[in-house]
Design an enzyme around this catalytic site. Structure first.
Site, PDB file in Angstrom:
ATOM      1  CB  CYS A 130      41.416 -54.039 -51.695  1.00  0.00           C
ATOM      2  SG  CYS A 130      42.497 -54.900 -50.548  1.00  0.00           S
ATOM      3  CG  HIS A 243      38.482 -55.287 -47.547  1.00  0.00           C
ATOM      4  ND1 HIS A 243      38.471 -56.653 -47.373  1.00  0.00           N
ATOM      5  CD2 HIS A 243      39.675 -55.007 -48.148  1.00  0.00           C
ATOM      6  CE1 HIS A 243      39.605 -57.165 -47.848  1.00  0.00           C
ATOM      7  NE2 HIS A 243      40.341 -56.192 -48.323  1.00  0.00           N
TER       8      HIS A 243
HETATM    9  N1  LIG Z   1      42.583 -60.346 -53.196  1.00  0.00           N
HETATM   10  C1  LIG Z   1      42.399 -59.036 -53.168  1.00  0.00           C
HETATM   11  O1  LIG Z   1      41.400 -58.502 -52.635  1.00  0.00           O
HETATM   12  C2  LIG Z   1      43.403 -58.119 -53.803  1.00  0.00           C
HETATM   13  C3  LIG Z   1      43.083 -56.779 -53.868  1.00  0.00           C
HETATM   14  C4  LIG Z   1      43.988 -55.897 -54.456  1.00  0.00           C
HETATM   15  C5  LIG Z   1      45.178 -56.376 -54.948  1.00  0.00           C
HETATM   16  N2  LIG Z   1      45.474 -57.711 -54.869  1.00  0.00           N
HETATM   17  C6  LIG Z   1      46.759 -58.143 -55.423  1.00  0.00           C
HETATM   18  O2  LIG Z   1      46.546 -59.006 -56.534  1.00  0.00           O
HETATM   19  C7  LIG Z   1      47.579 -59.994 -56.576  1.00  0.00           C
HETATM   20  C8  LIG Z   1      46.953 -61.389 -56.584  1.00  0.00           C
HETATM   21  O3  LIG Z   1      46.113 -61.531 -55.479  1.00  0.00           O
HETATM   22  P1  LIG Z   1      45.089 -62.759 -55.338  1.00  0.00           P
HETATM   23  O4  LIG Z   1      44.297 -62.415 -54.152  1.00  0.00           O
HETATM   24  O5  LIG Z   1      44.420 -63.078 -56.625  1.00  0.00           O
HETATM   25  O6  LIG Z   1      46.125 -63.961 -54.966  1.00  0.00           O
HETATM   26  P2  LIG Z   1      45.962 -65.547 -55.206  1.00  0.00           P
HETATM   27  O7  LIG Z   1      44.552 -65.964 -55.146  1.00  0.00           O
HETATM   28  O8  LIG Z   1      46.928 -66.153 -54.269  1.00  0.00           O
HETATM   29  O9  LIG Z   1      46.491 -65.745 -56.717  1.00  0.00           O
HETATM   30  C9  LIG Z   1      47.838 -65.511 -57.077  1.00  0.00           C
HETATM   31  C10 LIG Z   1      47.987 -65.707 -58.569  1.00  0.00           C
HETATM   32  O10 LIG Z   1      49.351 -65.410 -58.922  1.00  0.00           O
HETATM   33  C11 LIG Z   1      49.907 -66.531 -59.612  1.00  0.00           C
HETATM   34  N3  LIG Z   1      51.315 -66.698 -59.337  1.00  0.00           N
HETATM   35  C12 LIG Z   1      51.901 -66.872 -58.125  1.00  0.00           C
HETATM   36  N4  LIG Z   1      53.229 -67.069 -58.288  1.00  0.00           N
HETATM   37  C13 LIG Z   1      53.473 -67.038 -59.617  1.00  0.00           C
HETATM   38  C14 LIG Z   1      54.633 -67.199 -60.414  1.00  0.00           C
HETATM   39  N5  LIG Z   1      55.850 -67.451 -59.885  1.00  0.00           N
HETATM   40  N6  LIG Z   1      54.506 -67.100 -61.770  1.00  0.00           N
HETATM   41  C15 LIG Z   1      53.307 -66.880 -62.320  1.00  0.00           C
HETATM   42  N7  LIG Z   1      52.169 -66.728 -61.623  1.00  0.00           N
HETATM   43  C16 LIG Z   1      52.248 -66.799 -60.287  1.00  0.00           C
HETATM   44  C17 LIG Z   1      49.107 -67.718 -59.099  1.00  0.00           C
HETATM   45  O11 LIG Z   1      49.241 -68.808 -60.011  1.00  0.00           O
HETATM   46  P3  LIG Z   1      49.152 -70.354 -59.490  1.00  0.00           P
HETATM   47  O12 LIG Z   1      47.688 -70.621 -59.281  1.00  0.00           O
HETATM   48  O13 LIG Z   1      49.725 -71.095 -60.632  1.00  0.00           O
HETATM   49  O14 LIG Z   1      49.942 -70.444 -58.237  1.00  0.00           O
HETATM   50  C18 LIG Z   1      47.711 -67.126 -59.041  1.00  0.00           C
HETATM   51  O15 LIG Z   1      47.152 -67.094 -60.332  1.00  0.00           O
HETATM   52  C19 LIG Z   1      48.481 -59.701 -55.383  1.00  0.00           C
HETATM   53  O16 LIG Z   1      49.528 -58.878 -55.830  1.00  0.00           O
HETATM   54  C20 LIG Z   1      47.585 -58.959 -54.439  1.00  0.00           C
HETATM   55  O17 LIG Z   1      48.282 -58.117 -53.570  1.00  0.00           O
HETATM   56  C21 LIG Z   1      44.598 -58.595 -54.317  1.00  0.00           C
END
Ligand SMILES: NC(=O)c1ccc[n+]([C@@H]2O[C@H](COP(=O)([O-])OP(=O)(O)OC[C@H]3O[C@@H](n4cnc5c(N)ncnc54)[C@H](OP(=O)(O)O)[C@@H]3O)[C@@H](O)[C@H]2O)c1
Length: 336
Positions: A130, A243
């Site tokens: 991001c 950010h």
């Molecule tokens: N947040 C940001 O600004 C941002 C920006 C760029 C990239 N990212 C990337 O995007 C990804 C997700 O980020 P997020 O912020 O959305 O995180 P989050 O809110 O913690 O959500 C994580 C997601 O992944 C799922 N998950 C976790 N473990 C899993 C498993 N074993 N099998 C299947 N699904 C699983 C979770 O499902 P459950 O609800 O069932 O646990 C949830 O849907 C990460 O790789 C992060 O680095 C995030």
């Protein structure tokens, strides 16, 4: 007839996953069927998309039958494990994790900068970090005009950048702190309410964090210029969404602040808010929920011959994650 696509959202229950669903609706992405994938923890849940409730399914290697496009945001280990199965099933994947970003076979794309790389994909296209995305959106027009030699960036990253649980932690800690009670951190290593944490991701041997080195390496790959010198410091701040970045650059050719302002005001995906006399500059509360990258405080760096400083703000969940990925998907289907 317009072609319509079967789309799978991996990590649909997360912060980015939720945003994927909203942006697919907003931009009227041609979705035939949507499959929502998450972990066993989400079994039994349903999520609304385009006015209809869809069940959340547990992610398995068989989740991708009949899927055309996968939007992945379930963390790097899930991407590494499951995206090869999606590619084998014939899908094209846009991955938000860092699993494949530096893989030489995988394009790393910000559509305002290097959309031409999308067609080189072999089934996976990586979405950058991001903090990298918003910085390169702001710097690309200047790089094209004056060639950037060096970047010094300090980030002020909102808690939503670390996922849903961290958003809840800031909300809860704020209540506890204001009630005069002792804050016990759970998700972050230290209290985040009324504090700053100068560590995002783990420390590496060189003393930088992994997040800081992501900015260095990803920026070079996206801008196609390994010679750019970059120094990054990443800080987590008690802001819910968007950010902010203090960005200082040195260029090969001289460029004035006025010229940079003019270039950026015409640039795709950028809004310039830069009128210091009227206290006008971008802030996270303005960027939240918006698509653009906001740039202000553009000024000459008086300590070097060819230098500029600026302030760059963007919604990390939208342009920093879900929106950038969906823009890539729109290029894939020829809809950009
Ligand atoms: N947040 C940001 O600004 C941002 C920006 C760029 C990239 N990212 C990337 O995007 C990804 C997700 O980020 P997020 O912020 O959305 O995180 P989050 O809110 O913690 O959500 C994580 C997601 O992944 C799922 N998950 C976790 N473990 C899993 C498993 N074993 N099998 C299947 N699904 C699983 C979770 O499902 P459950 O609800 O069932 O646990 C949830 O849907 C990460 O790789 C992060 O680095 C995030």
């Amino acid at each position: 007839m317009r072609k319509i696509y079967n789309v799978a959202v991996m990590g649909a229950t997360g912060a980015v996953g939720n945003c994927f669903l909203r942006i697919l609706e907003e931009r009227k992405f041609p979705v035939k069927n949507i499959r929502l994938l998450a972990s066993e923890r989400s079994e039994g849940k349903s999520l609304k998309f385009a006015g209809k409730l869809y069940p959340v399914e547990i992610l398995t290697h068989d989740s991708f039958d009949g899927i055309d496009i996968v939007l992945a945001s379930a963390g790097a280990s899930r991407s590494l494990e499951y995206l090869p199965s999606a590619v084998k099933a014939g899908a094209v994947c846009v991955d938000n994790s860092n699993a494949f970003r530096m893989d030489g076979q995988v394009p790393l794309v910000v559509p305002e900068v290097n959309p031409e790389k999308i067609k080189e994909n072999k089934g996976i296209i990586a979405n950058p970090n991001c903090s990298t995305i918003q910085m390169v959106v702001a710097l690309w027009p200047i790089h094209k005009a004056a060639k950037i030699k060096r970047i010094v960036v300090t980030t002020f990253q909102s808690v939503s950048g670390a996922g849903q649980k961290k958003i809840i932690e800031l909300r809860e800690q704020t209540k506890v702190f204001l009630a005069g009670k002792k804050v016990k951190p759970v998700e972050f290593p230290y209290p985040i309410a009324f504090n700053l944490i100068p560590q995002i991701d783990v420390f590496l041997e060189n003393g930088y964090t992994k997040e800081e080195m992501k900015i260095v390496n990803e920026t070079r790959k996206i801008m196609g210029d390994p010679s750019i010198q970059i120094n990054a410091t990443c800080v987590r701040v008690p802001v819910f969404f968007a950010h902010s970045e203090s960005v200082n650059i040195e260029t090969e050719k001289h460029i004035t602040a006025a010229e940079a302002r003019k270039l950026l005001s015409k640039a795709e995906g950028v809004t310039v808010i830069d009128d210091p006399a009227n206290k006008s500059y971008p802030m996270p509360i303005d960027a939240e929920g918006k698509d653009d990258t906001f740039v202000g405080r553009i000024r000459q760096d008086e300590s070097v011959k060819n230098g500029l400083s600026m302030w760059v703000v963007s919604d990390n969940i939208r342009k920093g994650a879900a929106l950038n990925a969906i823009q890539i998907a729109e290029h894939i289907i020829g809809n950009a």
